[in-house]
Each structure stands twice: as structure tokens, then as C-alpha cells.
Design an enzyme around this catalytic site. Structure first.
Site, PDB file in Angstrom:
ATOM      1  N   LYS A 107     -18.644  -9.802  23.865  1.00 58.08           N
ATOM      2  CA  LYS A 107     -18.213 -10.712  24.798  1.00 58.08           C
ATOM      3  C   LYS A 107     -18.977 -12.094  24.219  1.00 58.08           C
ATOM      4  O   LYS A 107     -18.788 -13.217  24.709  1.00 58.08           O
ATOM      5  CB  LYS A 107     -18.726 -10.606  26.209  1.00 58.08           C
ATOM      6  CG  LYS A 107     -17.867  -9.397  26.786  1.00 58.08           C
ATOM      7  CD  LYS A 107     -17.943  -9.417  28.292  1.00 58.08           C
ATOM      8  CE  LYS A 107     -17.035  -8.651  28.902  1.00 58.08           C
ATOM      9  NZ  LYS A 107     -17.397  -7.288  28.834  1.00 58.08           N
TER      10      LYS A 107
HETATM   11  C1  PLP Z   1     -16.557  -6.018  28.954  1.00 51.75           C
HETATM   12  C2  PLP Z   1     -16.811  -4.931  28.204  1.00 51.75           C
HETATM   13  C3  PLP Z   1     -15.668  -3.984  27.949  1.00 51.75           C
HETATM   14  C4  PLP Z   1     -14.374  -4.163  28.499  1.00 51.75           C
HETATM   15  O1  PLP Z   1     -13.901  -5.077  27.765  1.00 51.75           O
HETATM   16  P1  PLP Z   1     -12.464  -5.766  28.589  1.00 51.75           P
HETATM   17  O2  PLP Z   1     -12.133  -7.187  27.802  1.00 51.75           O
HETATM   18  O3  PLP Z   1     -12.997  -6.432  29.670  1.00 51.75           O
HETATM   19  O4  PLP Z   1     -11.440  -4.851  28.692  1.00 51.75           O
HETATM   20  C5  PLP Z   1     -16.088  -2.797  27.206  1.00 51.75           C
HETATM   21  N1  PLP Z   1     -17.110  -2.812  26.818  1.00 51.75           N
HETATM   22  C6  PLP Z   1     -18.142  -3.577  27.012  1.00 51.75           C
HETATM   23  C7  PLP Z   1     -19.665  -3.123  26.533  1.00 51.75           C
HETATM   24  C8  PLP Z   1     -17.789  -4.712  27.779  1.00 51.75           C
HETATM   25  O5  PLP Z   1     -19.038  -5.437  27.969  1.00 51.75           O
END
Ligand code: PLP
Length: 434
Positions: A107
Site C-alpha cells: 500500500k
Molecule cells: C490491503 C491488503 C490486501 C488486500 O488488498 P486489496 O487491494 O484491498 O484487495 C492484501 N494484503 C495486505 C497485506 C494488505 O494490506
């Protein structure tokens, strides 16, 4: 760059408005119009390019002349600057490590880019913009760090009490400055519902300039397309079919992969790997989308009962379930299977995965075992295992080493404010703390 709403009621807007508003007024989701394919020349040269060079080519293609080359370069240089290497377990199976940013999760790509893009769009603004974020863990830390001390922006993060790991909480709840944190006595879905309601609240809209940084914001999604290109650029066998397995919650990451495909990246299959929150898996099986309350799992950043990017996927395929099934395959796995995968991969390859990555690994394996396709299988590794250290260490009976950059944020004081699962309390907080 022009965007439309998936509900087709609100008028089209330009990129700055879409980024500032987060959601269109009709409560749909913004989508870029006309994603033309990248030129052949770009794909011919891609293996010689750095991550930031690929980012520049793709984003200037998307933005056209909407942002000048030098401003775009500046945004990219400030936002990125960490690697996304592939760790090959076998010739055909690679783990695309997206956790080399400051908060050890993928993210960081979206949040840091959005922070810089918004700063750029707000450069002549006098009012403060309030970013509201619901998090089940990693969004909070990525957004908090991506927006920390960004001019003209105040961030409010809502997270479910006792449902995020201690490391995650410390990463977003200890920063202070322009980052405020509310610890909600409820689930992630409750937090998300409060944020969504705030955006539809006219009284709040009149008093504050609200924006979102959840994966519904288009500025989070676009940069996530970049590492799909980058991964392709690093393949030793580009001629083989390309299969990505994406551990999914709100489906932002998977949608970004579909954008990359629209832009011409030769993706053969996308695998939506889910935990027990299997709404999408059910949808592919039955053709019916039925959101449910989320259930808690050890891959908690994927505990989402109503994936917010679903309607973007539907829109990309013009609501054609069959067409979606041709490109996306979905699987769901429970905690026991996830734990076993962490154990097996550690025993077989000496490689440590976080629980989310393990779900992705299982999805890849299920698909590979059922098709026997010779391909490049890339599993998106969404977080460093140390972020879920307690769980992972219990499974592999080994200590997971803490990278230096994480040590810097641990042991600081928690600054979150307790909040009931009550929209009016949230609203009062926002109104009284302008
Ligand atoms: C946010 C997140 C996900 C899921 O991602 P999306 O884009 O919401 O599908 C998977 N793994 C981790 C570690 C995350 O922080």
C-alpha cells in the site's frame, strides 16, 4: 485525463477533481475513460528501464499533458524509490515482493503517490483537505506515512479496536502531526460504513473539504498498475503466459492489474486469492454478488465482506460475468490451509511468507495444479512477514527478523482516540476538531 462514474449519473471530471473528491456524487466509482494501449516500442524497451522510468512512461501516457513532464517526474521521484524484486522459488514460480517501502506493505505505492499527487493539486488551495480512511490494518500505516506532513492535508484514520496487529497499530497510531486516529468499537465494515456515510452527509460536506484515500480513490489504484509492468520487465522468459495471483480484500490491487492489462500488458490470467471472506469466489461461481459481514481471519487485511472495487471490475467487463470468468479465476482458503502453506513453503524453500501472501501462494498453486500450464506464475507478496510476526513465528517456530526501518516506529506512544460504533459521535468529532 478524464474520468467517469461507474453509475453514469455524475458528469465526467478531470483527474484533480477525481482525486480530491474520492467518490463521485452519485456514489459510484471513478474510472479513467479510454485507456489506450501502450506502444510496442515501450514493451520492447521495458527490460532496460528502471521502476521510475516505467512509472514515468505509463503515467505520462495516462495523464497525457495534464501534468507537465517535470512536475510528474518530481511526483514520481518523491513517491517511489524502493524496489519490487521477484524472489524465485522455482523457475516458474516467483514472489513479487511489494513490501520494500517504509511501512513494509504494497500500500506504500498507492498511498505515497496519492500523497504527492494531492499535494500538487492542492498547491494553490487555501483550505485544509480532510482525508478520511477506514483501515483493517495496512491502509492506515501506508496512508499515515504517505501523508505525514504533506501540506494542506489532515488525515483521520478509523480502525477496528483489537482487530489489527500491534505493529500495524504502532505504525499509524503514533505519528501525531497531521494524522488523527480513531479506534472504533466495531469491525472494519463499520469503519468503512461511517466513512462512506460521511461522504454522503451534506452538512459535513458544507463544513469540510472531504476526500478519501481508501483504495476507492483512483490515485491509489493507478500507481499500483506500475509494478505489474515492472514485474513483467524483469522476467527471464517473457514469452511464457503471465499469471498473477493477487491476495485480495477490497480488490484494489487486482483492479490495478486489470488496468495494466487494458494498457496492453500481456496478462494471461489474474487469480483472485481470498480467505474465508469469499464473496468474489462465490460471485464467479454463481454470477451473484452477495456482500456479507466480514469474518475474522489471520490474513486480516483481507477481511472484507463488501469489496469496494467490485463495481470497477464489473464496469471494466461491461457487466459480463462470462467475460470476467475468462480473465479472472478465484479461490478461497481457510486459516488452516493458510498456516499449512506458510509451513510448507518455509520447509521446502526456506522462504517466509506473511499470511496474505500465503493465500496468494495457495491460489497460484490451485490454478497451476488444475491446469498444468507452463507459465510465469507471480504471487503478489503484499506485506513483509514481520508485520504478522506473532502468527508467522508460531507457525514456522523461527524468529522473523525485524528490518531496520520498522524498528524506528516501534515502542512509541499510541495516540488513538476511542470511539463508539456510532456515526453521530464520528460526525461530532469531525465538526468539533476542524
Ligand atoms: C490491503 C491488503 C490486501 C488486500 O488488498 P486489496 O487491494 O484491498 O484487495 C492484501 N494484503 C495486505 C497485506 C494488505 O494490506
Amino acid at each position: 485525463m478524464e474520468l467517469y462514474s461507474t453509475k453514469h449519473i455524475s458528469p465526467n471530471v478531470m483527474l484533480d477533481e477525481a482525486v480530491k473528491n474520492g467518490l463521485p456524487p452519485d456514489n459510484g466509482l471513478y474510472m479513467p475513460i479510454r485507456m489506450e494501449k501502450m506502444k510496442d516500442e515501450f514493451f520492447q524497451n521495458i527490460h532496460k528501464m528502471s521502476f521510475n522510468e516505467i512509472a514515468f512512461e505509463v503515467l505520462s501516457h495516462l495523464f497525457k499533458d495534464y501534468i507537465s513532464a517535470s512536475d510528474l517526474q518530481n511526483i514520481i521521484d518523491k513517491a517511489f524509490g524502493f524496489d519490487a524484486p521477484i524472489h524465485w522459488l522455482e523457475d516458474e514460480i516467483g514472489i513479487l515482493e511489494l513490501f520494500h517501502g517504509p511501512t513494509l506493505a504494497f500500500k506504500d505505492f498507492g498511498a505515497r503517490f496519492m500523497g504527492r499527487l494531492l499535494e500538487y493539486f492542492l498547491r494553490n488551495n487555501k483550505e485544509v483537505v480532510d482525508i478520511l480512511v477506514a483501515t483493517s490494518g495496512d491502509t492506515g500505516s501506508a496512508v499515515a506515512h504517505g501523508f505525514l506532513n504533506v501540506k494542506g492535508i489532515r488525515v483521520t484514520i478509523l480502525y477496528p479496536k483489537d482487530k489489527v496487529s500491534e505493529i500495524q497499530e504502532k505504525q499509524f497510531a503514533t505519528l501525531g502531526a497531521n494524522i488523527r486516529v480513531l479506534e472504533v468499537n466495531g469491525t472494519f465494515d463499520d469503519c468503512q460504513a461511517m466513512v462512506k456515510r460521511a461522504f454522503l452527509d451534506e452538512e459535513l460536506q458544507a463544513a469540510l473539504t472531504l476526500s478519501s484515500a481508501n483504495s476507492i480513490n483512483i490515485a491509489r489504484l493507478l500507481p499500483q498498475s506500475l509494478y505489474y509492468f515492472y514485474a513483467y520487465s524483469r522476467l527471464p522468459h517473457q514469452e511464457l503466459p503471465l499469471v498473477f495471483s493477487v491476495p485480495s480484500g477490497n480488490f484494489g490491487n487486482l483492479t490495478a492489474g486489470l488496468f495494466a492489462k487494458e494498457l496492453g500488458l500481456p496478462i494471461f490470467k489474474m487469480i483472485a486469492s481470498n480467505n474465508d471472506n469469499d464473496i468474489f469466489t462465490q460471485y464467479l461461481e454463481t454470477g451473484e454478488f452477495q456482500p456479507k459481514p466480514s469474518v475474522q481471519t489471520i490474513s486480516n487485511a483481507m477481511d472484507v465482506g463488501n469489496p469496494s472495487n467490485f463495481f470497477r471490475i464489473l464496469d471494466l467487463f461491461q457487466n459480463d460475468w462470462k467475460a470476467i470468468k475468462e480473465v479472472i479465476e478465484a479461490y478461497s482458503f481457510d486459516d488452516e490451509q493458510t498456516e499449512q502453506a506458510i509451513k510448507d513453503v518455509y520447509a521446502q524453500y526456506g522462504y517466509i511468507m506473511c499470511p496474505h501472501t500465503a493465500v496468494g501462494y495457495l491460489g497460484m498453486k490451485a490454478y497451476r495444479d488444475s491446469t498444468h500450464l507452463k507459465a510465469n506464475y507471480l504471487v503478489l507478496s503484499t506485506a513483509h512477514p514481520v508485520k504478522f510476526g506473532e502468527i508467522v513465528e508460531g507457525i514456522i517456530e523461527q524468529v522473523v527478523e525485524v528490518p531496520e526501518r520498522l524498528n524506528e516506529v516501534l515502542g512509541t506512544q499510541k495516540l488513538s482516540i476511542p470511539m463508539e460504533n456510532d456515526y453521530s459521535a464520528f460526525k461530532i468529532f469531525l465538526m468539533q476538531n476542524k
